[in-house]
Design a protein around this motif. Structure first.
Motif, short mmCIF file in Angstrom:
data_model
loop_
_atom_site.label_atom_id
_atom_site.label_comp_id
_atom_site.label_asym_id
_atom_site.label_seq_id
_atom_site.Cartn_x
_atom_site.Cartn_y
_atom_site.Cartn_z
N SER A 1 0.81 -1.22 0.00
CA SER A 1 0.00 0.00 0.00
C SER A 1 0.85 1.27 0.00
N ARG A 2 2.12 1.16 0.42
CA ARG A 2 3.04 2.30 0.39
C ARG A 2 3.87 2.34 -0.89
N HIS B 1 5.59 -0.37 -2.35
CA HIS B 1 6.70 -1.32 -2.42
C HIS B 1 6.15 -2.71 -2.76
N PRO C 1 9.55 3.89 4.04
CA PRO C 1 8.57 4.97 3.85
C PRO C 1 7.88 4.87 2.50
N ALA C 2 6.72 5.48 2.43
CA ALA C 2 5.93 5.43 1.20
C ALA C 2 6.63 6.16 0.07
#
Length: 241
Positions: free
Chosen positions: A153-154, A156, A171-172
């Motif tokens: 959802s970020r 990756h 981190p996104a």
């Protein structure tokens, strides 16, 4: 350093060790029932088969992940699928063991024959070990599944990487902003500009006495045109385009 690889080694190592004990106990139950009752209990055969699968596959997965990066068995999607199947089988073995214990030994153990008495005491032991393996594998696979969904959802994609190489808490990724090039048009022909521009091009018509310079969409820079306008002759020479 992330604790997830350590959590993986502890979980899978514990399952392997417990599976070895369950393998020995269920094999002894099957041997005794074959000698005294000329048959076998379904739960013992189930626990024996699942224990063999666990002992053969889980150490192999750990070893391959250490020796070879990017292997098929080390991919998160493969690991979740296989370990998910194992915890379902261990849960089935535990349920069958609990049912068989209540049916075969309703009054408990304490038989004169030591082989039969030992087998009676091994029933709840195999059942408990089956439920323990189910709980460990279920907890591990659900943890990795949730972390993988959160990482996806970020931005990756972690499904085809190994747990030991994945940073689930990265981190996104910020979404890229697409720029639009504005190309002024003079007399139906775009004016050529040198330099690097994004691939998207938007043509802006030229107004009388003004030519929009190269800029970004929605913010053209206006400048006085060096070219003659309709109905107003201007002496040359004119700039070359």
């Amino acid at each position: 350093m992330s604790l997830i690889p350590t959590f993986r080694l502890v979980s899978l190592g514990s399952v392997t060790f417990i599976s070895l004990i369950a393998l020995a106990l269920s094999a002894h139950i099957s041997a005794v029932t074959g000698d005294f009752f000329f048959g076998y209990f379904t739960f013992a055969a189930m626990a024996l088969a699942v224990a063999i699968l666990s002992v053969l596959s889980i150490p192999a997965m750990i070893t391959v992940d250490m020796k070879r990066k990017g292997a098929l068995t080390s991919m998160i999607v493969v690991e979740i699928g296989w370990l998910g199947l194992l915890w379902v089988l261990w849960l089935a073995a535990g349920g069958l063991g609990a049912q068989a214990t209540g049916v075969v030994w309703p009054s408990g153990c304490g038989f004169v024959n030591k082989e039969v008495d030992t087998m009676c005491r091994e029933f709840p032991a195999v059942t408990a070990l089956s439920f323990i393996n189910w709980f460990i594998l279920f907890s591990y696979t659900m943890t990795i599944l949730v972390l993988s969904i959160m990482a996806a959802s970020r931005g990756h994609s972690v499904w085809f990487s190994s747990v030991s190489q994945t940073d689930f808490f990265a981190p996104a990724i910020a979404p890229a902003v697409q720029a639009v090039q504005v190309v002024p048009v003079m007399g139906g022909m775009p004016v050529q500009y040198t330099g690097q521009y994004p691939p998207n091009v938007m043509q802006v018509p030229v107004m009388d006495n003004q030519v929009p310079q190269a800029g970004w969409a929605g913010q053209p820079v206006m400048a006085t045109s060096p070219y003659p306008t309709s109905g107003t002759p201007v002496p040359g020479p004119y700039p070359q385009v």
